[in-house]
Design an enzyme around this catalytic site. Structure first.
Site, PDB file in Angstrom:
ATOM      1  N   ASP A  50       0.834  -1.202   0.000  1.00 32.36           N
ATOM      2  CA  ASP A  50       0.000   0.000   0.000  1.00 32.36           C
ATOM      3  C   ASP A  50       0.866   1.249   0.000  1.00 32.36           C
ATOM      4  O   ASP A  50       1.659   1.466   0.918  1.00 32.36           O
ATOM      5  CB  ASP A  50      -0.900  -0.006   1.242  1.00 32.36           C
ATOM      6  CG  ASP A  50      -1.788   1.226   1.328  1.00 32.36           C
ATOM      7  OD1 ASP A  50      -2.966   1.123   0.960  1.00 32.36           O
ATOM      8  OD2 ASP A  50      -1.299   2.284   1.768  1.00 32.36           O
ATOM      9  N   TYR A  55       2.781   9.961  -0.535  1.00 32.40           N
ATOM     10  CA  TYR A  55       3.941   9.394   0.150  1.00 32.40           C
ATOM     11  C   TYR A  55       5.238   9.660  -0.604  1.00 32.40           C
ATOM     12  O   TYR A  55       6.317   9.542  -0.017  1.00 32.40           O
ATOM     13  CB  TYR A  55       3.791   7.880   0.317  1.00 32.40           C
ATOM     14  CG  TYR A  55       2.615   7.417   1.129  1.00 32.40           C
ATOM     15  CD1 TYR A  55       1.825   8.302   1.861  1.00 32.40           C
ATOM     16  CD2 TYR A  55       2.266   6.070   1.151  1.00 32.40           C
ATOM     17  CE1 TYR A  55       0.737   7.852   2.588  1.00 32.40           C
ATOM     18  CE2 TYR A  55       1.191   5.612   1.890  1.00 32.40           C
ATOM     19  CZ  TYR A  55       0.416   6.504   2.589  1.00 32.40           C
ATOM     20  OH  TYR A  55      -0.658   6.037   3.303  1.00 32.40           O
ATOM     21  N   LYS A  80      -3.050   5.833  -3.870  1.00 30.00           N
ATOM     22  CA  LYS A  80      -4.140   6.738  -3.474  1.00 30.00           C
ATOM     23  C   LYS A  80      -4.019   8.068  -4.201  1.00 30.00           C
ATOM     24  O   LYS A  80      -2.919   8.607  -4.348  1.00 30.00           O
ATOM     25  CB  LYS A  80      -4.121   6.975  -1.959  1.00 30.00           C
ATOM     26  CG  LYS A  80      -4.088   5.706  -1.134  1.00 30.00           C
ATOM     27  CD  LYS A  80      -4.048   6.014   0.350  1.00 30.00           C
ATOM     28  CE  LYS A  80      -3.646   4.798   1.143  1.00 30.00           C
ATOM     29  NZ  LYS A  80      -2.217   4.470   1.009  1.00 30.00           N
ATOM     30  N   HIS A 110      -7.585   9.590  -1.115  1.00 32.73           N
ATOM     31  CA  HIS A 110      -6.828   9.532   0.133  1.00 32.73           C
ATOM     32  C   HIS A 110      -7.595  10.129   1.310  1.00 32.73           C
ATOM     33  O   HIS A 110      -7.505   9.627   2.435  1.00 32.73           O
ATOM     34  CB  HIS A 110      -5.493  10.238  -0.054  1.00 32.73           C
ATOM     35  CG  HIS A 110      -4.428   9.758   0.865  1.00 32.73           C
ATOM     36  ND1 HIS A 110      -3.095   9.889   0.592  1.00 32.73           N
ATOM     37  CD2 HIS A 110      -4.477   9.134   2.071  1.00 32.73           C
ATOM     38  CE1 HIS A 110      -2.371   9.380   1.574  1.00 32.73           C
ATOM     39  NE2 HIS A 110      -3.189   8.920   2.488  1.00 32.73           N
ATOM     40  N   LEU A 189      -1.092  -0.275  14.938  1.00 32.42           N
ATOM     41  CA  LEU A 189      -0.218  -0.262  16.111  1.00 32.42           C
ATOM     42  C   LEU A 189      -0.115   1.124  16.720  1.00 32.42           C
ATOM     43  O   LEU A 189       0.657   1.346  17.652  1.00 32.42           O
ATOM     44  CB  LEU A 189       1.177  -0.773  15.750  1.00 32.42           C
ATOM     45  CG  LEU A 189       1.241  -2.049  14.900  1.00 32.42           C
ATOM     46  CD1 LEU A 189       2.680  -2.442  14.624  1.00 32.42           C
ATOM     47  CD2 LEU A 189       0.479  -3.187  15.563  1.00 32.42           C
ATOM     48  N   ILE A 227      -2.939  -3.067   7.374  1.00 33.69           N
ATOM     49  CA  ILE A 227      -1.676  -2.724   6.703  1.00 33.69           C
ATOM     50  C   ILE A 227      -0.691  -2.082   7.693  1.00 33.69           C
ATOM     51  O   ILE A 227      -0.460  -0.875   7.657  1.00 33.69           O
ATOM     52  CB  ILE A 227      -1.900  -1.824   5.475  1.00 33.69           C
ATOM     53  CG1 ILE A 227      -2.839  -0.647   5.800  1.00 33.69           C
ATOM     54  CG2 ILE A 227      -2.446  -2.627   4.311  1.00 33.69           C
ATOM     55  CD1 ILE A 227      -2.857   0.417   4.719  1.00 33.69           C
ATOM     56  N   SER A 230       6.268  -1.107   8.724  1.00 36.37           N
ATOM     57  CA  SER A 230       7.567  -1.252   9.382  1.00 36.37           C
ATOM     58  C   SER A 230       8.641  -1.241   8.311  1.00 36.37           C
ATOM     59  O   SER A 230       8.395  -1.629   7.158  1.00 36.37           O
ATOM     60  CB  SER A 230       7.648  -2.554  10.181  1.00 36.37           C
ATOM     61  OG  SER A 230       8.925  -2.651  10.809  1.00 36.37           O
ATOM     62  N   ARG A 235      10.473  -7.254  12.141  1.00 34.07           N
ATOM     63  CA  ARG A 235       9.110  -6.860  12.501  1.00 34.07           C
ATOM     64  C   ARG A 235       8.140  -7.086  11.348  1.00 34.07           C
ATOM     65  O   ARG A 235       6.969  -7.393  11.568  1.00 34.07           O
ATOM     66  CB  ARG A 235       9.098  -5.396  12.933  1.00 34.07           C
ATOM     67  CG  ARG A 235       9.832  -5.162  14.247  1.00 34.07           C
ATOM     68  CD  ARG A 235       9.881  -3.715  14.627  1.00 34.07           C
ATOM     69  NE  ARG A 235      10.786  -3.496  15.747  1.00 34.07           N
ATOM     70  CZ  ARG A 235      11.302  -2.315  16.070  1.00 34.07           C
ATOM     71  NH1 ARG A 235      10.988  -1.243  15.351  1.00 34.07           N
ATOM     72  NH2 ARG A 235      12.116  -2.194  17.097  1.00 34.07           N
ATOM     73  N   ASN A 239       4.882  -9.242  11.952  1.00 32.92           N
ATOM     74  CA  ASN A 239       3.540  -8.712  11.712  1.00 32.92           C
ATOM     75  C   ASN A 239       2.697  -9.606  10.807  1.00 32.92           C
ATOM     76  O   ASN A 239       1.467  -9.518  10.815  1.00 32.92           O
ATOM     77  CB  ASN A 239       3.628  -7.319  11.090  1.00 32.92           C
ATOM     78  CG  ASN A 239       4.158  -6.277  12.048  1.00 32.92           C
ATOM     79  OD1 ASN A 239       4.229  -6.499  13.252  1.00 32.92           O
ATOM     80  ND2 ASN A 239       4.562  -5.129  11.516  1.00 32.92           N
TER      81      ASN A 239
END
Length: 276
Positions: A50, A55, A80, A110, A189, A227, A230, A235, A239
């Protein structure tokens, strides 16, 4: 949902299968760090990646996917539309150039800047052109989803929302389910904030799992695709290792009680809306 990690999915309105766990790359800088994270995820069995125009790391995501050797059709790729731009069709074409692919599996608005409906016709054009196999939304409240459904020719398949035991937007998830829209959890998280909570730690200790695994598993048991983000390979692997256990009813109830949103139908608190 099937039992195998790599195949665990939710079925979208368009018939596509979206993996239950994927890698998000929000706040991961474009370049080697992003490429390593995506490569590690794909090597670990992830098949959902994703990203987003905002970003600014689509190029890195695309390079990692191409270098993985995994057939493109086996990877579910999301980007997005940045709603500060005008035309979702033009922008997805630019995204595809950066990603180095002919289509995305999912293209989301988004956030509902300027209102929940104005960009949808452009999203539908992207779908009709075959550039986005599925279209959807992100950060839309239950009310905004209903507004969109009134004008859409192609319904949204996904609403990606901030979701964790501490942001348990139960009424919003139920509104999505009623509309046949799969809710997808970002920041499960709490960008790490939730990992040290005493309730989460107690459940993790009792189940022999990590706090991150407990939080991700809780969201899966609520019916969401998840989603976590990390950049650390260990990790990323951790996950994804959430399919061989279930939280019992008492654990789920204890996590439910951590909610700070009154199980709201809103996507974000008024003070968190950066597009107003």
């Amino acid at each position: 949902m099937t039992a195998n990690n790599a195949q665990a999915t939710r079925t979208l309105l368009n018939g596509a299968e979206i993996p239950v766990v994927g890698l998000g790359v929000w706040q991961v800088p474009d370049g080697r760090e992003c490429e390593r994270a995506v490569s590690s995820a794909l090597e670990s069995g992830y098949r959902l990646i994703d990203t987003a125009q905002a970003y600014r790391n689509e190029s890195s995501v695309g390079r990692a996917i191409r270098s993985s050797g995994i057939p493109r059709e086996e990877i579910f790729l999301t980007t997005k539309f940045y709603p500060g731009s005008r035309d979702p069709l033009v922008e997805v074409e630019r995204s595809l150039e950066r990603l180095g692919t002919g289509y995305v599996d999912l293209y989301l608005i988004h956030w509902p800047k300027g209102g929940p409906t104005w960009a949808w016709s452009g999203m539908e054009r992207a779908s009709e052109a075959g550039l986005a196999r599925g279209i959807g939304i992100s950060n839309f409240s239950a009310a905004e989803l209903q507004e969109l459904l009134k004008v859409s020719q192609i319904p949204p398949t996904v609403n990606q929302i901030q979701f964790s035991p501490f942001e348990y937007r139960r009424s919003l998830v139920e509104a999505c389910a009623d509309a046949g829209v799969v809710a997808q959890a970002y920041s499960p998280l709490g960008t790490g904030r939730h990992l040290g909570d005493p309730v989460v730690e107690r459940i993790a200790s009792a189940t022999g799992r990590t706090p991150a695994q407990v939080l991700i598993r809780w969201a899966i048991q609520k019916g969401l695709s998840v989603i976590p983000k990390s950049t650390h390979s260990e990790r990323i692997v951790e996950n994804f290792d959430v399919f061989d256990f279930e939280l019992d009813e008492d654990s789920v109830s204890a996590l439910d009680s951590l909610d700070t949103t009154d199980q709201t139908p809103d996507a974000l608190a008024r003070t968190q809306k950066w597009w107003s």
